[in-house]
Design a protein around this motif. Structure first.
Motif, PDB file in Angstrom:
ATOM      1  N   ALA A 212       0.824  -1.203   0.000  1.00 37.61           N
ATOM      2  CA  ALA A 212       0.000   0.000   0.000  1.00 37.61           C
ATOM      3  C   ALA A 212       0.863   1.261   0.000  1.00 37.61           C
ATOM      4  N   ASN A 213       2.067   1.169   0.600  1.00 41.44           N
ATOM      5  CA  ASN A 213       2.924   2.348   0.705  1.00 41.44           C
ATOM      6  C   ASN A 213       4.373   1.928   0.957  1.00 41.44           C
ATOM      7  N   ARG A 214       5.237   2.907   0.986  1.00 42.47           N
ATOM      8  CA  ARG A 214       6.672   2.669   1.172  1.00 42.47           C
ATOM      9  C   ARG A 214       6.973   1.980   2.500  1.00 42.47           C
ATOM     10  N   ASP A 215       6.335   2.415   3.583  1.00 45.63           N
ATOM     11  CA  ASP A 215       6.619   1.814   4.885  1.00 45.63           C
ATOM     12  C   ASP A 215       6.241   0.337   4.928  1.00 45.63           C
TER      13      ASP A 215
ATOM     14  N   PHE B 126      13.822  -2.090  10.351  1.00 47.29           N
ATOM     15  CA  PHE B 126      12.824  -1.224   9.706  1.00 47.29           C
ATOM     16  C   PHE B 126      13.131   0.255   9.953  1.00 47.29           C
ATOM     17  N   LEU B 127      13.421   0.614  11.201  1.00 55.62           N
ATOM     18  CA  LEU B 127      13.682   2.013  11.539  1.00 55.62           C
ATOM     19  C   LEU B 127      14.939   2.540  10.849  1.00 55.62           C
ATOM     20  N   ALA B 128      15.942   1.691  10.661  1.00 58.65           N
ATOM     21  CA  ALA B 128      17.154   2.113   9.949  1.00 58.65           C
ATOM     22  C   ALA B 128      16.839   2.422   8.486  1.00 58.65           C
ATOM     23  N   PHE B 129      16.064   1.549   7.830  1.00 55.87           N
ATOM     24  CA  PHE B 129      15.665   1.810   6.443  1.00 55.87           C
ATOM     25  C   PHE B 129      14.775   3.052   6.368  1.00 55.87           C
ATOM     26  N   GLN B 130      13.836   3.168   7.288  1.00 52.28           N
ATOM     27  CA  GLN B 130      12.925   4.316   7.282  1.00 52.28           C
ATOM     28  C   GLN B 130      13.691   5.621   7.509  1.00 52.28           C
ATOM     29  N   SER B 131      14.643   5.610   8.431  1.00 53.04           N
ATOM     30  CA  SER B 131      15.448   6.797   8.692  1.00 53.04           C
ATOM     31  C   SER B 131      16.220   7.220   7.448  1.00 53.04           C
TER      32      SER B 131
END
Length: 181
Positions: free
Chosen positions: A31-34, A59-64
């Motif tokens: 549905a989205n990037r996250d 996940f947080l490392a990729f999101q950051s």
């Protein structure tokens, strides 16, 4: 740079050390990037090289990294990448998303091929070399189409492995004797 200090070498990037079928998914929907980044974190967590890191930290490392600037660099491709201290070695995988997912790419086109890379904070040179090799190979429209036409994970693995031979420019130092990675 000085043309005399430029050397082009054939560099067959050996992805087998960092790439495994376990980190490949064909024909996914997000549905989205996250949501895509969460799937990437789930795949990375399968690696023995990520045993000291939990899925949320991945996940947080990729999101950051994505929050700094999008890794969607155009032509339907994103190369999410990051570094973590407790990752033992590089993990690379690929996901195809035939319907596309918004990664806020610079060309404003939805992403259909995601090649991700995570590695140890301590090996910046190898991280850059792997990113360069991936980006150069994915720069070919033929490579993208082969990856997108893969109907199964096995076909996607074969298409990616076939495209993993690249030619990288390597530069010499000012005296022409030292190679820089």
């Amino acid at each position: 740079y000085n043309q005399a200090n430029f050397i082009r070498l054939r560099f067959d990037m050996n992805f087998s050390r960092v790439f495994s079928r376990a980190y490949v998914k064909a024909n996914m929907k997000f549905a989205n990037r996250d949501e895509a980044l969460r799937e990437i974190a789930r795949l990375v967590k399968k690696s023995p090289d990520a045993e000291l890191v939990d899925e949320e930290e991945i996940f947080l490392a990729f999101q950051s990294r994505e929050n700094l600037s999008s890794t969607g660099f155009g032509n339907r491709i994103a190369i999410p990448h990051c570094k973590l201290a407790n990752i033992k070695d590089f993990v690379t995988g690929i996901i195809t998303v035939p319907d596309g997912v918004d990664f806020d790419a610079e060309d404003h086109v939805n992403i259909k091929v995601i090649v991700f890379l995570i590695g140890p904070e301590s090996d910046v040179n190898e991280h850059i070399r792997l990113l360069a090799a991936i980006a150069q190979k994915l720069n070919s429209e033929g490579s993208i189409n082969r990856l997108l036409s893969a109907a199964s994970t096995d076909e996607l693995v074969s298409a990616f492995e076939d495209s993993a031979k690249v030619e990288l420019p390597l530069y010499c130092s000012h005296n022409g004797h030292e190679m820089l990675n």
